[in-house]
Design a protein around this motif. Structure first.
Motif, PDB file in Angstrom:
ATOM      1  N   GLU A  72       0.829  -1.205   0.000  1.00  0.00           N
ATOM      2  CA  GLU A  72       0.000   0.000   0.000  1.00  0.00           C
ATOM      3  C   GLU A  72       0.868   1.261   0.000  1.00  0.00           C
ATOM      4  O   GLU A  72       0.559   2.236  -0.703  1.00  0.00           O
ATOM      5  CB  GLU A  72      -0.923  -0.002   1.217  1.00  0.00           C
ATOM      6  CG  GLU A  72      -1.838   1.210   1.313  1.00  0.00           C
ATOM      7  CD  GLU A  72      -2.745   1.402   0.118  1.00  0.00           C
ATOM      8  OE1 GLU A  72      -3.040   2.573  -0.208  1.00  0.00           O
ATOM      9  OE2 GLU A  72      -3.143   0.392  -0.523  1.00  0.00           O
ATOM     10  N   THR A  73       1.946   1.245   0.768  1.00  0.00           N
ATOM     11  CA  THR A  73       2.858   2.397   0.789  1.00  0.00           C
ATOM     12  C   THR A  73       3.503   2.605  -0.574  1.00  0.00           C
ATOM     13  O   THR A  73       3.615   3.732  -1.057  1.00  0.00           O
ATOM     14  CB  THR A  73       3.949   2.205   1.860  1.00  0.00           C
ATOM     15  OG1 THR A  73       3.331   2.038   3.143  1.00  0.00           O
ATOM     16  CG2 THR A  73       4.875   3.417   1.914  1.00  0.00           C
ATOM     17  N   LEU A  74       3.902   1.516  -1.217  1.00  0.00           N
ATOM     18  CA  LEU A  74       4.478   1.613  -2.564  1.00  0.00           C
ATOM     19  C   LEU A  74       3.471   2.210  -3.542  1.00  0.00           C
ATOM     20  O   LEU A  74       3.818   3.053  -4.379  1.00  0.00           O
ATOM     21  CB  LEU A  74       4.929   0.229  -3.050  1.00  0.00           C
ATOM     22  CG  LEU A  74       6.187  -0.345  -2.389  1.00  0.00           C
ATOM     23  CD1 LEU A  74       6.398  -1.790  -2.816  1.00  0.00           C
ATOM     24  CD2 LEU A  74       7.411   0.489  -2.760  1.00  0.00           C
TER      25      LEU A  74
ATOM     26  N   LEU B   9       6.550   5.736 -15.726  1.00  0.00           N
ATOM     27  CA  LEU B   9       7.405   5.916 -14.551  1.00  0.00           C
ATOM     28  C   LEU B   9       6.875   5.119 -13.366  1.00  0.00           C
ATOM     29  O   LEU B   9       7.643   4.521 -12.605  1.00  0.00           O
ATOM     30  CB  LEU B   9       7.481   7.401 -14.200  1.00  0.00           C
ATOM     31  CG  LEU B   9       8.492   7.822 -13.130  1.00  0.00           C
ATOM     32  CD1 LEU B   9       9.896   7.405 -13.521  1.00  0.00           C
ATOM     33  CD2 LEU B   9       8.427   9.323 -12.909  1.00  0.00           C
ATOM     34  N   LYS B  10       5.546   5.071 -13.218  1.00  0.00           N
ATOM     35  CA  LYS B  10       4.929   4.290 -12.145  1.00  0.00           C
ATOM     36  C   LYS B  10       5.279   2.807 -12.287  1.00  0.00           C
ATOM     37  O   LYS B  10       5.623   2.136 -11.318  1.00  0.00           O
ATOM     38  CB  LYS B  10       3.412   4.467 -12.170  1.00  0.00           C
ATOM     39  CG  LYS B  10       2.930   5.856 -11.802  1.00  0.00           C
ATOM     40  CD  LYS B  10       1.413   5.943 -11.871  1.00  0.00           C
ATOM     41  CE  LYS B  10       0.936   7.355 -11.532  1.00  0.00           C
ATOM     42  NZ  LYS B  10      -0.525   7.479 -11.557  1.00  0.00           N
ATOM     43  N   ILE B  11       5.178   2.305 -13.513  1.00  0.00           N
ATOM     44  CA  ILE B  11       5.468   0.891 -13.774  1.00  0.00           C
ATOM     45  C   ILE B  11       6.929   0.591 -13.507  1.00  0.00           C
ATOM     46  O   ILE B  11       7.274  -0.409 -12.858  1.00  0.00           O
ATOM     47  CB  ILE B  11       5.081   0.519 -15.218  1.00  0.00           C
ATOM     48  CG1 ILE B  11       3.558   0.619 -15.392  1.00  0.00           C
ATOM     49  CG2 ILE B  11       5.565  -0.887 -15.566  1.00  0.00           C
ATOM     50  CD1 ILE B  11       3.094   0.519 -16.824  1.00  0.00           C
ATOM     51  N   SER B  12       7.826   1.464 -13.995  1.00  0.00           N
ATOM     52  CA  SER B  12       9.258   1.222 -13.821  1.00  0.00           C
ATOM     53  C   SER B  12       9.648   1.285 -12.350  1.00  0.00           C
ATOM     54  O   SER B  12      10.541   0.566 -11.904  1.00  0.00           O
ATOM     55  CB  SER B  12      10.077   2.234 -14.632  1.00  0.00           C
ATOM     56  OG  SER B  12       9.866   3.553 -14.160  1.00  0.00           O
ATOM     57  N   TYR B  13       8.973   2.140 -11.566  1.00  0.00           N
ATOM     58  CA  TYR B  13       9.243   2.229 -10.131  1.00  0.00           C
ATOM     59  C   TYR B  13       8.957   0.898  -9.450  1.00  0.00           C
ATOM     60  O   TYR B  13       9.758   0.413  -8.641  1.00  0.00           O
ATOM     61  CB  TYR B  13       8.396   3.340  -9.506  1.00  0.00           C
ATOM     62  CG  TYR B  13       8.518   3.426  -8.002  1.00  0.00           C
ATOM     63  CD1 TYR B  13       9.563   4.125  -7.412  1.00  0.00           C
ATOM     64  CD2 TYR B  13       7.594   2.792  -7.170  1.00  0.00           C
ATOM     65  CE1 TYR B  13       9.684   4.181  -6.031  1.00  0.00           C
ATOM     66  CE2 TYR B  13       7.718   2.852  -5.781  1.00  0.00           C
ATOM     67  CZ  TYR B  13       8.759   3.550  -5.225  1.00  0.00           C
ATOM     68  OH  TYR B  13       8.892   3.591  -3.854  1.00  0.00           O
ATOM     69  N   LEU B  14       7.824   0.290  -9.771  1.00  0.00           N
ATOM     70  CA  LEU B  14       7.437  -0.970  -9.140  1.00  0.00           C
ATOM     71  C   LEU B  14       8.204  -2.167  -9.696  1.00  0.00           C
ATOM     72  O   LEU B  14       8.260  -3.220  -9.053  1.00  0.00           O
ATOM     73  CB  LEU B  14       5.935  -1.201  -9.309  1.00  0.00           C
ATOM     74  CG  LEU B  14       5.026  -0.245  -8.525  1.00  0.00           C
ATOM     75  CD1 LEU B  14       3.566  -0.495  -8.872  1.00  0.00           C
ATOM     76  CD2 LEU B  14       5.242  -0.369  -7.025  1.00  0.00           C
TER      77      LEU B  14
END
Length: 204
Positions: free
Chosen positions: A165-167, A179-184
Motif C-alpha cells: 500500500e505504501t508503494l 514511470l509508475k510501472i518502472s518504479y514498481l
C-alpha cells in the motif's frame, strides 16, 4: 585530513563525491547487487569522513550495515550500526532516525534479537511522522519478515500488504504511467509481491 585544512572547493568536492557514490550504492542495492552496492557505500563513507560530514557519515554507515546484513555478515553489520548510533547520539539529526532504525531493526532481526520488533516499530512511527515513505515500506517489509521468521503468518501478510500500500501511495505521486510501472519493477520493490504471494501459498 582535518576539515579546517581542506579548501572550500575540496570540502564541497568530498561531499559531492560522497553523494555520487551513495547514489551508485543505492542504485545497486535496489537492484539487489549488494556487493557492488557495498563497494560504493565504502567509497561514500571515506569521502564523508574526509569532509567530517557527520550526518552523511551516519547515512553511509547505515547503508553499509544494511548491505552487510543482507550479505550475511552480521557481526560486521553490527559494528557499523553501532558507529552510526554513536554519531547520531552526538549530533541529534532527527531526519536520520527512520533510516537508522531501519538498519538497527534489520540487523537485530537477522541476528534473531528479541528487540528487533521494538526497533522496527519505533522506526515505523518516526518514518510515518516524517513522511519518509521510502523508509516506511522497507520497515514494513522488515516487520513482515520478522513475523514470517516466527511463523506468525497472519501478521506477516498484514505488514506485506502495508508495504504494498505504501508503494502504491508513492506511485500516485508520479505523473507518468511508464514511470509508475518502472518504479514498481525495480527488483527490491517487485520482490514484495512475490514474497506475499509465496507466504499466502504457504498458509493455504
Amino acid at each position: 585530513m582535518h576539515m579546517l585544512r581542506l579548501s572550500a572547493a575540496n570540502f564541497n568536492s568530498a561531499i559531492g563525491l560522497g553523494h555520487y557514490n551513495m547514489c551508485y550504492s543505492t542504485y545497486h542495492h535496489i537492484n539487489l547487487r549488494h556487493k557492488k552496492a557495498l563497494t560504493f557505500a565504502d567509497k561514500a563513507l571515506a569521502f564523508f569522513k574526509k569532509a567530517e560530514d557527520r550526518d552523511d557519515v551516519v547515512l553511509a554507515l547505515v547503508q553499509k550495515s544494511i548491505l552487510l546484513a543482507t550479505l550475511g555478515e552480521i557481526k560486521e553489520a553490527a559494528r557499523s550500526i553501532k558507529q552510526a548510533v554513536k554519531i547520531y547520539d552526538e549530533i541529534h539529526c532527527e531526519y536520520l532516525k527512520p533510516f537508522l532504525m531501519l538498519g538497527r531493526g534489520m540487523i537485530a532481526r537477522c541476528a534473531g534479537d528479541d528487540d528487533a520488533r521494538a526497533l522496527l516499530a519505533e522506526g515505523l512511527r518516526a518514518s510515518k511522522k516524517m513522511g519518509t515513505r521510502e523508509n516506511t515500506w522497507q520497515i514494513q517489509r522488515e516487520l513482515a519478515l520478522y513475523h514470517r521468521d516466527r511463523s506468525e503468518y497472519g501478521k506477516a501478510i498484514d505488514y506485506f500488504q502495508d508495504a504494498i500500500e505504501t508503494l502504491k501511495q508513492i506511485t500516485e505521486t508520479l505523473d507518468e504511467e511508464e514511470l509508475k510501472i518502472s518504479y514498481l519493477e525495480v527488483p527490491s520493490r517487485k520482490r514484495i509481491f512475490d514474497e506475499i504471494k509465496d507466504l499466502k501459498k504457504r498458509t493455504k
